[in-house]
Write a protein that holds these residues in place. Structure first.
Motif, PDB file in Angstrom:
ATOM      1  N   ASP A 116       7.708  -0.377  16.729  1.00 30.59           N
ATOM      2  CA  ASP A 116       8.047  -1.280  15.624  1.00 30.59           C
ATOM      3  C   ASP A 116       8.613  -0.505  14.434  1.00 30.59           C
ATOM      4  N   ILE A 117       8.009   0.638  14.126  1.00 29.68           N
ATOM      5  CA  ILE A 117       8.487   1.462  13.016  1.00 29.68           C
ATOM      6  C   ILE A 117       9.903   1.955  13.296  1.00 29.68           C
ATOM      7  N   GLN A 118      10.148   2.336  14.557  1.00 32.15           N
ATOM      8  CA  GLN A 118      11.483   2.791  14.949  1.00 32.15           C
ATOM      9  C   GLN A 118      12.496   1.660  14.794  1.00 32.15           C
ATOM     10  N   ALA A 119      12.105   0.441  15.203  1.00 32.29           N
ATOM     11  CA  ALA A 119      12.998  -0.711  15.103  1.00 32.29           C
ATOM     12  C   ALA A 119      13.310  -1.034  13.640  1.00 32.29           C
ATOM     13  N   LEU A 120      12.326  -0.937  12.770  1.00 33.90           N
ATOM     14  CA  LEU A 120      12.540  -1.206  11.346  1.00 33.90           C
ATOM     15  C   LEU A 120      13.468  -0.159  10.726  1.00 33.90           C
ATOM     16  N   SER A 121      13.266   1.093  11.116  1.00 34.26           N
ATOM     17  CA  SER A 121      14.115   2.170  10.589  1.00 34.26           C
ATOM     18  C   SER A 121      15.562   1.967  11.016  1.00 34.26           C
ATOM     19  N   GLU A 122      15.764   1.580  12.272  1.00 29.77           N
ATOM     20  CA  GLU A 122      17.123   1.341  12.765  1.00 29.77           C
ATOM     21  C   GLU A 122      17.757   0.133  12.085  1.00 29.77           C
ATOM     22  N   ALA A 123      16.917  -0.795  11.594  1.00 30.51           N
ATOM     23  CA  ALA A 123      17.435  -1.988  10.907  1.00 30.51           C
ATOM     24  C   ALA A 123      17.720  -1.717   9.432  1.00 30.51           C
ATOM     25  N   GLY A 124      17.430  -0.486   8.977  1.00 31.95           N
ATOM     26  CA  GLY A 124      17.763  -0.115   7.605  1.00 31.95           C
ATOM     27  C   GLY A 124      16.608  -0.118   6.628  1.00 31.95           C
ATOM     28  N   VAL A 125      15.402  -0.356   7.112  1.00 32.15           N
ATOM     29  CA  VAL A 125      14.243  -0.310   6.217  1.00 32.15           C
ATOM     30  C   VAL A 125      13.866   1.159   6.003  1.00 32.15           C
TER      31      VAL A 125
ATOM     32  N   LEU B  95      -5.035  -3.734  12.605  1.00 31.54           N
ATOM     33  CA  LEU B  95      -4.788  -4.938  11.815  1.00 31.54           C
ATOM     34  C   LEU B  95      -4.073  -6.005  12.628  1.00 31.54           C
ATOM     35  N   PHE B  96      -3.076  -5.591  13.423  1.00 27.18           N
ATOM     36  CA  PHE B  96      -2.272  -6.556  14.176  1.00 27.18           C
ATOM     37  C   PHE B  96      -2.698  -6.679  15.638  1.00 27.18           C
ATOM     38  N   GLU B  97      -3.829  -6.028  15.955  1.00 22.42           N
ATOM     39  CA  GLU B  97      -4.428  -6.140  17.293  1.00 22.42           C
ATOM     40  C   GLU B  97      -3.437  -5.793  18.394  1.00 22.42           C
ATOM     41  N   THR B  98      -2.851  -4.620  18.249  1.00 24.93           N
ATOM     42  CA  THR B  98      -1.909  -4.134  19.259  1.00 24.93           C
ATOM     43  C   THR B  98      -2.142  -2.638  19.455  1.00 24.93           C
ATOM     44  N   SER B  99      -1.329  -2.003  20.272  1.00 21.42           N
ATOM     45  CA  SER B  99      -1.510  -0.580  20.536  1.00 21.42           C
ATOM     46  C   SER B  99      -0.760   0.266  19.511  1.00 21.42           C
TER      47      SER B  99
ATOM     48  N   ARG C 117       0.852  -1.195   0.000  1.00 20.23           N
ATOM     49  CA  ARG C 117       0.000   0.000   0.000  1.00 20.23           C
ATOM     50  C   ARG C 117       0.887   1.244   0.000  1.00 20.23           C
ATOM     51  N   ARG C 118       0.334   2.357  -0.493  1.00 18.96           N
ATOM     52  CA  ARG C 118       1.138   3.576  -0.615  1.00 18.96           C
ATOM     53  C   ARG C 118       1.386   4.216   0.747  1.00 18.96           C
ATOM     54  N   VAL C 119       0.324   4.423   1.505  1.00 21.06           N
ATOM     55  CA  VAL C 119       0.455   5.066   2.812  1.00 21.06           C
ATOM     56  C   VAL C 119      -0.447   4.319   3.802  1.00 21.06           C
ATOM     57  N   VAL C 120       0.090   4.040   4.985  1.00 22.89           N
ATOM     58  CA  VAL C 120      -0.665   3.332   6.015  1.00 22.89           C
ATOM     59  C   VAL C 120      -0.540   4.077   7.330  1.00 22.89           C
ATOM     60  N   ARG C 121      -1.664   4.308   7.990  1.00 24.24           N
ATOM     61  CA  ARG C 121      -1.649   5.005   9.280  1.00 24.24           C
ATOM     62  C   ARG C 121      -1.274   4.035  10.401  1.00 24.24           C
ATOM     63  N   ALA C 122      -0.662   4.570  11.445  1.00 21.33           N
ATOM     64  CA  ALA C 122      -0.293   3.755  12.602  1.00 21.33           C
ATOM     65  C   ALA C 122      -1.543   3.142  13.234  1.00 21.33           C
ATOM     66  N   GLU C 123      -2.647   3.908  13.250  1.00 21.01           N
ATOM     67  CA  GLU C 123      -3.892   3.404  13.831  1.00 21.01           C
ATOM     68  C   GLU C 123      -4.410   2.181  13.066  1.00 21.01           C
ATOM     69  N   ASP C 124      -4.270   2.218  11.733  1.00 21.73           N
ATOM     70  CA  ASP C 124      -4.735   1.088  10.925  1.00 21.73           C
ATOM     71  C   ASP C 124      -3.860  -0.140  11.151  1.00 21.73           C
ATOM     72  N   LEU C 125      -2.546   0.074  11.289  1.00 26.03           N
ATOM     73  CA  LEU C 125      -1.642  -1.045  11.571  1.00 26.03           C
ATOM     74  C   LEU C 125      -1.941  -1.644  12.940  1.00 26.03           C
ATOM     75  N   ALA C 126      -2.223  -0.795  13.907  1.00 24.86           N
ATOM     76  CA  ALA C 126      -2.542  -1.276  15.256  1.00 24.86           C
ATOM     77  C   ALA C 126      -3.812  -2.122  15.241  1.00 24.86           C
TER      78      ALA C 126
END
Length: 315
Positions: free
Chosen positions: A39-48, A28-32, A17-26
């Motif tokens: 998670d986004i911070q961890a992915l960015s630090e991993a080079g994504v 979808l994955f049933e989390t806060s 998808r082009r753009v996804v909101r944090a609320e929609d991801l939360a």
């Protein structure tokens, strides 16, 4: 879902998808939402390369693509069964693509997963419904109709309804604007705008002959969505049939799409159906012979009686 699986799933979601909101991801994955931020911070630090747009959401930097991922045995079996289904029920073009996809999927599986997947698939088998001749014609027509839908060209064909309708038609020539194909109980159904009826109608592909693609183009209505389309239900005639116990199991497995309810009792199996006209059920009722009786309506009972008399005279 553990954190590792969720991080991978987030990347796949952003990739699709082009753009996804944090609320929609939360959601979808049933989390806060706070967990998604971490998670986004961890992915960015991993080079994504994730881009955050204030007030809009997250997206992946253009050109980034996740390398091939590994499949579990269950996931691999699911995908390979899907290619088997497409090979059986779609046209030759998609059949070739399904075979190609199957080879690619099998090529990236580890040896252990590939062996286990092969063992499980040997215990599963898809049987295509219908006679080989009917399936062959459906596959050929499916390709023509599919291309006509994509190119927005009208098609013409002769159509057999199987019964005479309320307007006296049994065989007719139709010119239609094809909107989409739907697989219903193992058979392909075309949803199209019919020039003759000036409305959306449904056509069994197996009942078509002489299919031809026309040069005339059409434009599908902007508000038509096949996945959300719900045909109007004009089946207003309630039918009550009573079957002997000897055939009750066969009736339950018949999957007649007119059936609304069933109930067993001392006298047998009562089946409630809803149809447009008595003729919709005549052949089906006759196929059960003396194992069925028509409780109501009287119009269907009379029609069955008339057909039985005609059969008796021909014997």
């Amino acid at each position: 879902m553990n954190k590792t699986d969720r991080l991978l799933a987030i990347v796949l979601e952003l990739q699709g998808r082009r753009v996804v909101r944090a609320e929609d991801l939360a959601s979808l994955f049933e989390t806060s939402v706070r967990t998604i931020y971490r998670d986004i911070q961890a992915l960015s630090e991993a080079g994504v390369p994730i881009i955050g747009a204030p007030g809009m959401g997250y997206s992946l930097m253009e050109g980034y693509f996740l390398p091939p991922v590994s499949f579990t045995v269950e996931e691999a079996v699911t995908l390979l069964i899907g290619t088997d289904f497409i090979e059986q029920r779609f046209d030759d073009d998609y059949c070739a693509r399904a075979k190609s996809a199957r080879r690619k999927i099998e090529a990236i599986l580890s040896e252990s997963v590939r062996n286990e997947t092969s063992r499980i698939r040997q215990a599963l088998r898809l049987l295509a419904p219908g006679k080989p001749v009917t399936r062959s014609k459906e596959r050929k027509y499916f390709e023509k109709i599919r291309l006509a839908i994509l190119e927005e060209r009208k098609i013409r064909f002769h159509y057999s309804k199987g019964i005479t309708d309320s307007m006296g038609d049994h065989h007719s020539e139709r010119t239609v604007a094809p909107y989409g194909l739907v697989l219903v109980e193992g058979s392909w159904m075309l949803v199209a705008y019919c020039d003759l009826r000036q409305a959306i109608r449904h056509f069994h592909v197996s009942r078509m002959t002489g299919l031809a693609e026309l040069e005339e183009r059409f434009e599908r209505p902007a508000d038509f969505n096949l996945s959300e389309y719900q045909p109007s239900d004009d089946r207003h005639l309630r039918v009550h049939l009573r079957f002997d116990y000897d055939v009750a199991d066969k009736v339950k497995k018949s999957n007649n799409h007119f059936i609304e309810d069933m109930e067993e009792h001392q006298e047998g199996l009562d089946v409630i159906l809803r149809v447009r006209q008595p003729a919709d059920l005549v052949q089906w009722v006759l196929s059960w012979g003396a194992n069925v009786s028509v409780v109501e309506p009287e119009s269907l009972r009379n029609r069955i009686y008339e057909e039985a008399e005609k059969m008796l005279k021909r014997c």
